[in-house]
Scaffold this active site. Sequence first.
Site, PDB file in Angstrom:
ATOM      1  N   TYR A 354       0.839  -1.198   0.000  1.00 46.06           N
ATOM      2  CA  TYR A 354       0.000   0.000   0.000  1.00 46.06           C
ATOM      3  C   TYR A 354       0.870   1.243   0.000  1.00 46.06           C
ATOM      4  O   TYR A 354       2.043   1.215   0.393  1.00 46.06           O
ATOM      5  CB  TYR A 354      -0.954   0.006   1.201  1.00 46.06           C
ATOM      6  CG  TYR A 354      -0.286   0.218   2.548  1.00 46.06           C
ATOM      7  CD1 TYR A 354      -0.078   1.500   3.057  1.00 46.06           C
ATOM      8  CD2 TYR A 354       0.122  -0.873   3.326  1.00 46.06           C
ATOM      9  CE1 TYR A 354       0.518   1.701   4.299  1.00 46.06           C
ATOM     10  CE2 TYR A 354       0.718  -0.686   4.558  1.00 46.06           C
ATOM     11  CZ  TYR A 354       0.912   0.612   5.049  1.00 46.06           C
ATOM     12  OH  TYR A 354       1.511   0.810   6.266  1.00 46.06           O
ATOM     13  N   CYS A 355       0.289   2.361  -0.461  1.00 42.72           N
ATOM     14  CA  CYS A 355       0.953   3.660  -0.432  1.00 42.72           C
ATOM     15  C   CYS A 355      -0.138   4.732  -0.329  1.00 42.72           C
ATOM     16  O   CYS A 355      -1.298   4.407  -0.077  1.00 42.72           O
ATOM     17  CB  CYS A 355       1.826   3.870  -1.672  1.00 42.72           C
ATOM     18  SG  CYS A 355       0.923   3.834  -3.239  1.00 42.72           S
ATOM     19  N   THR A 356       0.203   5.986  -0.514  1.00 43.80           N
ATOM     20  CA  THR A 356      -0.746   7.080  -0.287  1.00 43.80           C
ATOM     21  C   THR A 356      -1.964   7.014  -1.206  1.00 43.80           C
ATOM     22  O   THR A 356      -3.107   6.992  -0.743  1.00 43.80           O
ATOM     23  CB  THR A 356      -0.061   8.441  -0.475  1.00 43.80           C
ATOM     24  OG1 THR A 356       1.073   8.511   0.382  1.00 43.80           O
ATOM     25  CG2 THR A 356      -1.016   9.582  -0.152  1.00 43.80           C
ATOM     26  N   ILE A 384      -4.114   4.502   0.591  1.00 43.87           N
ATOM     27  CA  ILE A 384      -4.640   4.800   1.925  1.00 43.87           C
ATOM     28  C   ILE A 384      -5.792   5.795   1.827  1.00 43.87           C
ATOM     29  O   ILE A 384      -6.769   5.723   2.581  1.00 43.87           O
ATOM     30  CB  ILE A 384      -3.522   5.369   2.819  1.00 43.87           C
ATOM     31  CG1 ILE A 384      -2.333   4.410   2.880  1.00 43.87           C
ATOM     32  CG2 ILE A 384      -4.032   5.649   4.229  1.00 43.87           C
ATOM     33  CD1 ILE A 384      -1.071   5.022   3.453  1.00 43.87           C
TER      34      ILE A 384
END
Length: 516
Positions: A354-356, A384
């Site tokens: 996952y990332c931003t 996210i």
Amino acid sequence: MPSSTSPDQRDDLETCILRFSNLDLKDASLINPSSSLKAELDGSTKKKYSFAKKKAFALFVKTKEVPAERSFECKEKLWKCCQQLFTDRTSIHRHVATQHADEVYHQTASILKQLAVTLSTSKTLSSADEKNPLKECLPHSHEVSAWLPDISCFNPDELISGQGSEEGEVLLYYCYHDLEDPHWICAWQTALCQHLHLTGKIRIATEGINGTVGGSKLATGLYVEVMLSFPLFKDDLCKDDFKTSKGGAHCFPELRVGVFEEIVPMGISPNKISYKKPGVHLSPGEFHKEVAKFLSQANQEQNDTIILDCRNFYESKIGRFQGCLAPDIRKFSYFPSYVDKNLELFREKRVLMYCTGGIRCERGSAYLKAKGVCKEVFQLKGGIHKYLEEFPDGFYKGKLFVFDERYALSYNSDVVSECSYCGARWDQYKLCSTPQCRQLILTCPACQGQGFTACCVTCQDKGSSKASGPTQDSFKEECECTARRPRIPMELSQHVRQPVSPEPGPDAAEDGPRLV
């Protein structure tokens, strides 16, 4: 807007371009890059280099153009660069020539390399099909102005007003799509954002576009409408791809639009690791179920799943998924080396990345998959941002770091980091108080009141002695925080993960990313 070349120029231009197809754009050893490159050209191709340089210079100046303040009818042009306003073409040209020679040089080299690809593609298309894909997509006009929305029905104040945190908005989006002419897209995006009074940062490459822009809700709404109707993106973008948050034009100091090799800087050519081979996309709901299943395991160390945060350490420090592995890296361009150095960590594992907003996972997952050691690689669709829209009180604890002057967004009340000086719970970043040090620091109000406003002892001393000490220029890139930080960390155990419950963050010496 990029100029076209006549048929008889193309062969000479192609020779010039192909000769420098392996040009290293990251070579910092070039004292006078323009002269160095031009000196290697023979008389015939010098003219072609000059053509590319003029084109690059014009494009750079174009990105700095702003409309006359609060007037849509004014014909006068203004330019804003380095926090300065230029009212005539001569002054902005002089500024760019003296202060931004490197950027123009890199843009020149980029144009040469891109034209090489374009010419090669053009020849292939010509032999197989007489139709031009770009012209098919843009049948009526290739002029930038033809693809700007009609704002005549709005009062100019409507676009400019409502840019405060309560009424304004920030958009975050990306779209991977092969672009034949990224420089045209760059000129169009610059004109579009200026037209709507948007600020922010947009990266464009042959692989697509990545942007975050802020302005009034009316302006961001019009921007989304244009993007969704634009021929090159309409089949790949949908409204749900735009992540929104409270903000506005004030969240960014200016508008920056540019052409790069990658739309997110992983440091590896898209030709080697393509966005077309990513991990399996999981919706926020599906990702939530996977994390719940992982956390329910009595012995997580024996689990075959890893929840991998592929952001930078200062992002995960103030917010992260429970039970995740958060690499202690300062830039996403370090991620491939981190994977290589800790490859055994991922062997026969199911990796949930996952990332931003999802963009780093697109190529990060592709890189991890290419290593051939993982059982499966998944990624959180929408990042996210989208997860918190559905699960504000879910398994993500703390704040969401963002790359603008807000620093972070809050969706829940959890605080997972601490003040660098006293250890109290604190998660609000500030810039180091020492001039030119761009480290971020976590220091609570009590410690700030005692004068602890720098990222480390070295910077604290520099800040107090700057008046009688060396010039500010000598302070740049000198900091204990970065000197003590391993560039690529080696995980001591393949089961090292961030705590399941919110706990204080790393030691104070680990604070301080450089926002570059």
